[in-house]
Design an enzyme around this catalytic site. Structure first.
Site, mmCIF file in Angstrom:
data_model
loop_
_atom_site.group_PDB
_atom_site.id
_atom_site.type_symbol
_atom_site.label_atom_id
_atom_site.label_comp_id
_atom_site.label_asym_id
_atom_site.label_seq_id
_atom_site.Cartn_x
_atom_site.Cartn_y
_atom_site.Cartn_z
ATOM 1 N N ASP A 12 0.808 -1.214 0.000
ATOM 2 C CA ASP A 12 0.000 0.000 0.000
ATOM 3 C C ASP A 12 0.844 1.268 0.000
ATOM 4 O O ASP A 12 0.454 2.278 0.565
ATOM 5 C CB ASP A 12 -0.977 0.019 1.197
ATOM 6 C CG ASP A 12 -1.759 -1.268 1.297
ATOM 7 O OD1 ASP A 12 -2.312 -1.683 0.265
ATOM 8 O OD2 ASP A 12 -1.780 -1.881 2.375
ATOM 9 N N LYS A 15 1.905 1.987 -5.192
ATOM 10 C CA LYS A 15 2.532 1.442 -6.410
ATOM 11 C C LYS A 15 1.644 1.656 -7.626
ATOM 12 O O LYS A 15 2.123 1.969 -8.710
ATOM 13 C CB LYS A 15 2.824 -0.051 -6.247
ATOM 14 C CG LYS A 15 3.924 -0.345 -5.254
ATOM 15 C CD LYS A 15 4.222 -1.829 -5.168
ATOM 16 C CE LYS A 15 3.091 -2.622 -4.566
ATOM 17 N NZ LYS A 15 2.822 -2.352 -3.137
ATOM 18 N N GLY A 39 -4.136 -4.762 -4.201
ATOM 19 C CA GLY A 39 -5.146 -3.741 -4.468
ATOM 20 C C GLY A 39 -4.438 -2.490 -4.928
ATOM 21 O O GLY A 39 -3.881 -1.760 -4.131
ATOM 22 N N HIS A 40 -4.389 -2.277 -6.239
ATOM 23 C CA HIS A 40 -3.668 -1.124 -6.785
ATOM 24 C C HIS A 40 -4.680 -0.064 -7.220
ATOM 25 O O HIS A 40 -5.483 -0.303 -8.107
ATOM 26 C CB HIS A 40 -2.785 -1.552 -7.953
ATOM 27 C CG HIS A 40 -1.690 -2.494 -7.545
ATOM 28 N ND1 HIS A 40 -0.901 -3.170 -8.428
ATOM 29 C CD2 HIS A 40 -1.267 -2.861 -6.306
ATOM 30 C CE1 HIS A 40 -0.027 -3.915 -7.751
ATOM 31 N NE2 HIS A 40 -0.242 -3.751 -6.474
ATOM 32 N N ARG A 136 3.083 -29.681 -5.226
ATOM 33 C CA ARG A 136 2.923 -30.302 -6.552
ATOM 34 C C ARG A 136 1.530 -30.898 -6.770
ATOM 35 O O ARG A 136 1.362 -31.882 -7.467
ATOM 36 C CB ARG A 136 4.034 -31.347 -6.796
ATOM 37 C CG ARG A 136 5.390 -30.682 -6.903
ATOM 38 C CD ARG A 136 6.502 -31.583 -6.548
ATOM 39 N NE ARG A 136 6.431 -31.976 -5.155
ATOM 40 C CZ ARG A 136 7.302 -32.786 -4.567
ATOM 41 N NH1 ARG A 136 8.289 -33.295 -5.254
ATOM 42 N NH2 ARG A 136 7.181 -33.081 -3.300
ATOM 43 N N GLN A 210 2.238 -6.363 -3.351
ATOM 44 C CA GLN A 210 2.621 -6.441 -1.939
ATOM 45 C C GLN A 210 3.958 -5.685 -1.776
ATOM 46 O O GLN A 210 4.170 -4.715 -2.464
ATOM 47 C CB GLN A 210 2.716 -7.883 -1.431
ATOM 48 C CG GLN A 210 1.363 -8.560 -1.308
ATOM 49 C CD GLN A 210 0.841 -9.068 -2.634
ATOM 50 O OE1 GLN A 210 1.548 -9.727 -3.360
ATOM 51 N NE2 GLN A 210 -0.402 -8.777 -2.938
ATOM 52 N N THR A 287 -9.725 -5.377 1.145
ATOM 53 C CA THR A 287 -10.625 -5.857 2.206
ATOM 54 C C THR A 287 -11.359 -4.735 2.933
ATOM 55 O O THR A 287 -12.271 -5.006 3.714
ATOM 56 C CB THR A 287 -9.805 -6.640 3.260
ATOM 57 O OG1 THR A 287 -8.762 -5.761 3.739
ATOM 58 C CG2 THR A 287 -9.175 -7.881 2.668
ATOM 59 N N LYS A 317 2.732 10.180 -0.750
ATOM 60 C CA LYS A 317 1.875 10.705 0.328
ATOM 61 C C LYS A 317 2.579 11.675 1.283
ATOM 62 O O LYS A 317 2.277 11.700 2.478
ATOM 63 C CB LYS A 317 1.235 9.539 1.095
ATOM 64 C CG LYS A 317 0.237 8.763 0.220
ATOM 65 C CD LYS A 317 -0.541 7.755 0.994
ATOM 66 C CE LYS A 317 -2.026 7.998 0.972
ATOM 67 N NZ LYS A 317 -2.849 6.927 1.520
ATOM 68 N N ASP A 319 2.108 14.706 1.340
ATOM 69 C CA ASP A 319 1.085 15.708 1.697
ATOM 70 C C ASP A 319 0.360 15.335 2.999
ATOM 71 O O ASP A 319 -0.103 16.204 3.731
ATOM 72 C CB ASP A 319 0.065 15.856 0.564
ATOM 73 C CG ASP A 319 -0.539 14.510 0.191
ATOM 74 O OD1 ASP A 319 0.234 13.564 -0.075
ATOM 75 O OD2 ASP A 319 -1.782 14.384 0.191
HETATM 76 P P1 IMP Z 1 -2.376 -13.013 1.780
HETATM 77 O O1 IMP Z 1 -1.441 -12.461 0.754
HETATM 78 O O2 IMP Z 1 -3.815 -12.794 1.453
HETATM 79 O O3 IMP Z 1 -2.056 -14.429 2.108
HETATM 80 O O4 IMP Z 1 -2.137 -12.200 3.145
HETATM 81 C C1 IMP Z 1 -0.904 -12.277 3.879
HETATM 82 C C2 IMP Z 1 -0.557 -10.943 4.507
HETATM 83 O O5 IMP Z 1 -0.199 -10.015 3.493
HETATM 84 C C3 IMP Z 1 -1.704 -10.282 5.285
HETATM 85 O O6 IMP Z 1 -1.152 -9.577 6.380
HETATM 86 C C4 IMP Z 1 -2.304 -9.298 4.279
HETATM 87 O O7 IMP Z 1 -2.944 -8.227 4.923
HETATM 88 C C5 IMP Z 1 -1.027 -8.856 3.555
HETATM 89 N N1 IMP Z 1 -1.283 -8.402 2.167
HETATM 90 C C6 IMP Z 1 -1.490 -9.170 1.085
HETATM 91 N N2 IMP Z 1 -1.636 -8.417 -0.012
HETATM 92 C C7 IMP Z 1 -1.509 -7.145 0.382
HETATM 93 C C8 IMP Z 1 -1.532 -5.893 -0.311
HETATM 94 O O8 IMP Z 1 -1.694 -5.807 -1.527
HETATM 95 N N3 IMP Z 1 -1.341 -4.783 0.451
HETATM 96 C C9 IMP Z 1 -1.118 -4.835 1.788
HETATM 97 N N4 IMP Z 1 -1.084 -5.984 2.477
HETATM 98 C C10 IMP Z 1 -1.260 -7.133 1.774
#
Ligand code: IMP
Length: 398
Positions: A12, A15, A39-40, A136, A210, A287, A317, A319
């Site tokens: 977050d 990106k 989540g982009h 596998r 991530q 989420t 960010k 600002d």
């Molecule tokens: P998973 O990737 O859904 O298995 O989640 C594993 C951990 O990575 C959790 O703490 C999620 O909140 C975090 N996480 C996964 N994808 C993102 C993302 O795109 N942004 C921020 N945190 C992420």
């Protein structure tokens, strides 16, 4: 020139915006890891658009690659493509034949397992799909078109004692096949396609998802995602040799946020945390969960710079912090009485050692320059981009 973009914190960092901003200069945008956990957020013609699976550059008409290192929920992908079409853009994408699929069974497993492990995953079936790959018993995109799909789903059900009925397995296989058939024209051996494209002088933006501290190897294990989100993930997740990655840019937010459980040395609690969360609108793009927030942590940025070979940073960010009297920045940790410049494998017992500087009121304020120079001094990377708002215009190249 091929550029890699990686997150330097816990995700977050912004990106999506930076990839969108830079994608103009590239022919292809390629994702190499993760799935719909990402989540982009991109602002397009005044609308906020959230991408989970599609590389953000597709909105600009770029070719998007979904690499073999990804785990793909095809139904979600289909819906996301529809969303882009509704915006008047026909997404041009290629899906790796070797990428793994996320089935509804992986999603069920993610829900069940997280009840026990309590990582706070996005419940998108990511961990179980990667686990299946490594055990596998995974299902790749190419496998959807083979005759033994039901057998594979049954094996998955048996190994995880899911006790699914024949009917449920048949239904899942049927749906996977139906969606797969609709997307068949986009399935490609993308590693060869992409290498050929680079050899014929096409430029690629490698879009990380991530971030470094969610990396399965280098993150705050076990509170991580299940893939390599750092630069090595490009090599294995797209079939691209390191020699074809010309530059690595890290994305860092001016403060730190984290969603889900796990250590967070500079976390702010109480009213200060609440204020920062509201000012930064820090709620998960996938989420909707409130993000945990805290001060900038240069121990993390220093480590991310080293392991990714980051030459340039996009700082986002800035600002959100403007108007603050003083800004606190973690310079090192004290872990069990020892001073550390880099995070050890376990940071649960680490206390940040802070430096404080005067805050800034606007983008031209010299105190913001001091903040930037401190980041450059401590990481050894150049802050090339400063972002101070969600839209493309709120961006400065240095
Ligand atoms: P998973 O990737 O859904 O298995 O989640 C594993 C951990 O990575 C959790 O703490 C999620 O909140 C975090 N996480 C996964 N994808 C993102 C993302 O795109 N942004 C921020 N945190 C992420």
């Amino acid at each position: 020139m091929n550029l890699a973009i990686v997150g330097m914190q816990f995700g977050d960092e912004g990106k999506g915006k930076i990839v969108d901003f830079l994608s103009e200069n590239f022919d292809i945008v390629a994702r190499f890891s993760g799935g719909s956990n990402a989540g982009h957020t991109v602002v397009y013609e005044g609308n906020e658009v959230k991408f989970h699976l599609l590389p953000s550059g597709v909105l600009r008409g770029k070719i998007g690659i979904l690499g073999n290192g990804m785990v793909i929920d095809l139904k979600k992908l289909q819906r996301e493509m529809e969303m882009v079409r509704e915006l008047g853009v026909e997404p041009k994408i290629l899906i790796s034949s070797r990428a793994h699929v996320v089935t509804s069974f992986h999603r069920i497993l993610d829900e069940m397992e997280d009840e026990i492990i309590k990582i706070g995953t996005t419940k998108q079936g990511i961990g179980p799909s990667y686990a299946a790959k490594h055990t596998r018993i995974g299902i790749r995109i190419a496998d959807i078109f083979q005759g033994d799909l039901e057998k594979k789903l049954k094996l998955l059900s048996e190994i995880h004692r899911l006790e699914l009925s024949e009917e449920e397995i048949k239904k899942e296989a049927r749906e996977l096949k139906e969606t797969g058939e609709k997307m068949k024209g986009m399935v490609e051996d993308t590693e060869i396609w992409l290498n050929n494209a680079i050899d014929s002088r096409k430029s690629v933006l490698f879009e990380g998802s991530q971030a470094s501290f969610l990396d399965i190897d280098f993150g705050t294990y076990p509170y991580v995602t299940s893939s390599n989100t750092t630069v090595g993930g490009i090599v294995t997740g797209l079939g691209i040799p390191p020699s074809k990655i010309d530059k690595v840019m890290g994305i860092a937010k001016a403060y730190t946020t984290r969603v889900g459980a796990g250590p967070f040395p500079t976390e702010l609690h109480g009213e200060d945390g609440e204020k920062l969360r509201e000012r930064g609108r820090e709620y998960g793009a996938t989420t909707g969960r409130p993000r945990r927030v805290g001060h900038l942590d240069l121990v993390l940025l220093r480590y991310a710079t080293v392991i990714n070979g980051i030459q340039e940073i996009a700082l986002t960010k800035v600002d959100v912090l403007s108007g603050m009297k003083r800004v606190k920045i973690a310079i090192k940790y004290e872990c069990d009485g020892e001073k550390k410049r880099f995070p050890p494998a376990n940071i649960n017992n680490c206390k940040p050692v802070y430096e404080e500087i005067d805050g800034w009121d606007n983008i031209e304020d010299k105190n913001l320059q001091r903040f930037i120079e401190l980041i450059e001094k401590e990481t050894g990377a150049k802050v090339k981009i400063v972002s101070y708002g969600a839209s493309r215009e709120d961006t400065i190249m240095r």
